[in-house]
Design a protein around this motif. Sequence first.
Motif, mmCIF file in Angstrom:
data_model
loop_
_atom_site.group_PDB
_atom_site.id
_atom_site.type_symbol
_atom_site.label_atom_id
_atom_site.label_comp_id
_atom_site.label_asym_id
_atom_site.label_seq_id
_atom_site.Cartn_x
_atom_site.Cartn_y
_atom_site.Cartn_z
ATOM 1 N N PRO A 202 0.811 -1.207 -0.237
ATOM 2 C CA PRO A 202 0.276 0.124 0.305
ATOM 3 C C PRO A 202 0.515 0.856 0.106
ATOM 4 O O PRO A 202 1.874 1.010 0.456
ATOM 5 C CB PRO A 202 -0.376 -0.289 1.569
ATOM 6 C CG PRO A 202 -0.365 -0.607 1.967
ATOM 7 C CD PRO A 202 0.733 -1.710 1.447
ATOM 8 N N ALA A 203 0.449 2.255 -0.486
ATOM 9 C CA ALA A 203 1.224 2.930 -0.315
ATOM 10 C C ALA A 203 0.634 4.431 0.252
ATOM 11 O O ALA A 203 0.963 6.064 0.631
ATOM 12 C CB ALA A 203 0.758 4.402 -1.709
ATOM 13 N N GLN A 204 -0.009 4.227 1.158
ATOM 14 C CA GLN A 204 -0.556 4.772 2.436
ATOM 15 C C GLN A 204 -1.262 3.409 3.236
ATOM 16 O O GLN A 204 -2.289 2.530 3.422
ATOM 17 C CB GLN A 204 -2.114 5.917 2.335
ATOM 18 C CG GLN A 204 -2.243 6.168 3.581
ATOM 19 C CD GLN A 204 -3.424 7.508 3.584
ATOM 20 O OE1 GLN A 204 -4.036 7.383 2.251
ATOM 21 N NE2 GLN A 204 -4.260 7.512 4.471
ATOM 22 N N TYR A 205 -0.580 4.091 5.349
ATOM 23 C CA TYR A 205 -0.564 3.567 6.243
ATOM 24 C C TYR A 205 -1.139 3.821 7.313
ATOM 25 O O TYR A 205 -1.115 5.440 7.548
ATOM 26 C CB TYR A 205 1.019 2.537 6.965
ATOM 27 C CG TYR A 205 1.609 1.597 5.546
ATOM 28 C CD1 TYR A 205 1.734 0.805 5.721
ATOM 29 C CD2 TYR A 205 2.453 2.343 4.792
ATOM 30 C CE1 TYR A 205 2.284 -0.475 4.920
ATOM 31 C CE2 TYR A 205 3.112 1.788 4.109
ATOM 32 C CZ TYR A 205 2.828 -0.138 4.053
ATOM 33 O OH TYR A 205 3.494 -0.658 2.922
ATOM 34 N N SER A 206 -2.319 2.742 7.248
ATOM 35 C CA SER A 206 -2.494 3.157 9.675
ATOM 36 C C SER A 206 -1.820 2.597 10.362
ATOM 37 O O SER A 206 -0.751 1.720 10.077
ATOM 38 C CB SER A 206 -4.288 2.807 9.740
ATOM 39 O OG SER A 206 -4.439 1.483 9.625
ATOM 40 N N VAL A 207 -1.895 3.851 11.323
ATOM 41 C CA VAL A 207 -1.087 3.364 12.572
ATOM 42 C C VAL A 207 -0.897 1.809 12.797
ATOM 43 O O VAL A 207 0.089 0.729 12.955
ATOM 44 C CB VAL A 207 -1.330 3.654 14.083
ATOM 45 C CG1 VAL A 207 -0.481 3.286 15.094
ATOM 46 C CG2 VAL A 207 -1.090 5.500 14.195
ATOM 47 N N GLN A 208 -2.853 1.408 12.708
ATOM 48 C CA GLN A 208 -2.880 -0.201 12.994
ATOM 49 C C GLN A 208 -2.204 -1.090 12.229
ATOM 50 O O GLN A 208 -1.969 -2.702 12.011
ATOM 51 C CB GLN A 208 -4.080 -0.608 13.327
ATOM 52 C CG GLN A 208 -4.836 -0.248 14.108
ATOM 53 C CD GLN A 208 -5.101 1.245 13.923
ATOM 54 O OE1 GLN A 208 -5.051 2.078 12.978
ATOM 55 N NE2 GLN A 208 -5.462 2.299 15.017
ATOM 56 N N GLU A 209 -2.612 -0.683 10.435
ATOM 57 C CA GLU A 209 -1.797 -1.805 9.585
ATOM 58 C C GLU A 209 -0.344 -2.241 9.521
ATOM 59 O O GLU A 209 0.184 -2.461 8.916
ATOM 60 C CB GLU A 209 -2.439 -0.832 8.323
ATOM 61 C CG GLU A 209 -1.570 -1.841 7.233
ATOM 62 C CD GLU A 209 -2.731 -2.031 6.466
ATOM 63 O OE1 GLU A 209 -2.677 -2.886 4.741
ATOM 64 O OE2 GLU A 209 -2.720 -0.411 5.787
ATOM 65 N N LEU A 210 0.400 -0.606 10.597
ATOM 66 C CA LEU A 210 1.992 -0.889 9.566
ATOM 67 C C LEU A 210 2.409 -1.668 10.692
ATOM 68 O O LEU A 210 3.080 -2.475 10.762
ATOM 69 C CB LEU A 210 2.964 0.845 10.340
ATOM 70 C CG LEU A 210 4.008 1.264 9.858
ATOM 71 C CD1 LEU A 210 4.050 0.128 8.727
ATOM 72 C CD2 LEU A 210 4.420 1.965 9.845
ATOM 73 N N VAL A 211 1.746 -1.925 12.420
ATOM 74 C CA VAL A 211 2.228 -2.391 13.030
ATOM 75 C C VAL A 211 1.579 -3.858 13.393
ATOM 76 O O VAL A 211 2.580 -5.055 13.161
ATOM 77 C CB VAL A 211 1.270 -1.887 15.070
ATOM 78 C CG1 VAL A 211 1.273 -2.969 15.502
ATOM 79 C CG2 VAL A 211 1.598 -0.405 14.826
ATOM 80 N N LEU A 212 0.889 -4.264 12.144
ATOM 81 C CA LEU A 212 0.177 -6.207 12.068
ATOM 82 C C LEU A 212 1.253 -6.412 10.803
ATOM 83 O O LEU A 212 1.680 -7.447 10.799
ATOM 84 C CB LEU A 212 -1.150 -5.497 10.933
ATOM 85 C CG LEU A 212 -1.949 -5.902 12.237
ATOM 86 C CD1 LEU A 212 -3.472 -5.207 11.446
ATOM 87 C CD2 LEU A 212 -2.672 -6.460 13.323
ATOM 88 N N ARG A 213 1.602 -5.361 9.562
ATOM 89 C CA ARG A 213 2.838 -5.691 8.319
ATOM 90 C C ARG A 213 3.850 -5.840 9.338
ATOM 91 O O ARG A 213 4.614 -6.839 8.832
ATOM 92 C CB ARG A 213 2.939 -4.895 7.922
ATOM 93 C CG ARG A 213 1.704 -4.537 6.473
ATOM 94 C CD ARG A 213 1.674 -3.980 5.219
ATOM 95 N NE ARG A 213 0.535 -4.181 4.688
ATOM 96 C CZ ARG A 213 0.019 -4.787 3.498
ATOM 97 N NH1 ARG A 213 1.459 -5.477 3.503
ATOM 98 N NH2 ARG A 213 -1.203 -4.552 3.059
#
Length: 593
Positions: A202-213
Amino acid sequence: MKIKHRLTLRFIFQLVISGIIVLLIAAACTWWILQRLTDMSITRDFASAGLERLVESSKLDKDGIRFDPHLLEQVKLNKGWLQTLDEHGRVDLSYNTPKDVPLHYAPGELIDYWNKTKPFPYDIYLWIQEKNGKLFTIIYGIKNEMGQLLEEINQYHALSPAGQLELPSALRERLKKLDGYVQVLDASGVEIASYNRPDSIPAQYSVQELVLRSTYGSRFGFKIASVYHDESKYTWVIGLPIGHSSAAGEQPLVPEEIRIILIGIAFLIGAMIVIFLLISVWNAHRFGSPMLHMLAWIESIGQGKYTEPLDRTGQPRSRHRSGKWRRRYAVFADVMQSLHKLSAILKRDQDLQRQTNKLRDEWIAGITHDLKTPLSSIKGFAHMLAAENYEWSTAEIRKFSVTMLDKSNHMDTLINDLELSYRVNARIQPPDMEEIELNAWMEDILLRGAVHPSWDAGRIIFKPAKTEIYVKLYPPWMKRAVHNISANALLHNPPDTILTVTILHDTDAGEVKIVLEDNGTGMDDVTANRLFERYYRGTDTSSSTEGSGLGMAIAKGLVEAMGGWIAVETSLGSGTTITLIFPTSSSRLIQWT
């Protein structure tokens, strides 16, 4: 064992065997699924999944510890390396170990490498276990590509005024070789620059998505690390594909774990279908063929063919040449035996019916001849008496009348014989029995029978018993039976034949016997066996006008109706002996004086 029990045991045995096979296949599929899932886990993260399994599968011999070759191959595929240390930190065994890895570790040195307090180009994982009384330390190492890349990016990162990411050419080549990518995110998680980023990232992350990845990289196909800079508020993200595949970041339609499980279940279902199809074909062959054979046999019986259908070689389908049941027909042995018996009975009845029809036709022809002969005489004399052109004298008319009366009596005898024959065949019961003294009664009957126009006097000899014998009989029937037997002996033998009638009391057997023995020509076996058949005459009808061919059948039926039975002994040239036997339970004996 009855067919119901045999079939029940067969089907239970089949179900048990089928169940065992299905369970074995299910166990094999489960084992395969677990193995594939384990291999997948090992491939993705050998340090957490494969290292423990590697230790558990290891063996210790005189040359040291030995590992599973398959797991060692996984170590190589993951670009890792292995070392085993003794209690002094010396390396006992190495596998795929780079040259820049030490062969001896001081206690503090290994701890610093492990805690990453001392620079080391590899991530290491330790496993300590006692085996056969020795304490082994296993080191698994894998190149820390991510750490080195982060360190280099921290040193050389830059953004051009146009917002382009500027990286050294060597770092670019290295990222490209590793199929990795770099992203720069602003404070809101929006990408402002990137290098070599796949379309799946993705070209944009939320805080939760970055943590999960960052935490569950295996779910997304990339292991990522990030560095946040306080001054610029930028987040630098670096990602490397798990398994080093350029397509690793692409999310498949069906996750690999689910795909493995579905393959295992599909194989299990397919194997079960194949098994049940094979069982169905086997049952059709084992049970269907005998059933079709029995149905064909029943159909042939309905068409009047009473032999078992044959195969191409001319043998019964249900048996071997040795006569034993074929294996698939053995379970239906009871039914097959019943069909054999039914076929034999129907064939016997068919033969008997054919024989009976033939005898009936012969008898009808004979009785018709016997009836027409006296009827012709009566008719001829009647025509003569009715003739108008001739006057008969009284003596001639009386002579004609006597002849006509004699022929009428003969016809009446024939008709009465026919009626009595069918009554005896219907097993009628005799009227009230009378107690007679057998010696005197038989002597009187034979004296009367000796004076007969068809044979000379003195041809019947009577020998009474030494005791008076009182027997309960029906005299008219007994008289008729004795007369029929006597007439048969004297009419169908040469004129000089003598008939001897003897009464015997067999105290041992408890029987009274009336023996009628002649010294005539005797009979062959065929005639003797058919002597008492209603539709059989031992001589042709022209040999004598006496009798109707029913006399012996009537005699046998009357004797049996009074509780006795009849026996015959004869052979050609030796005369014939016919014995009437009555049990002494119906008689009382008085000493002859």
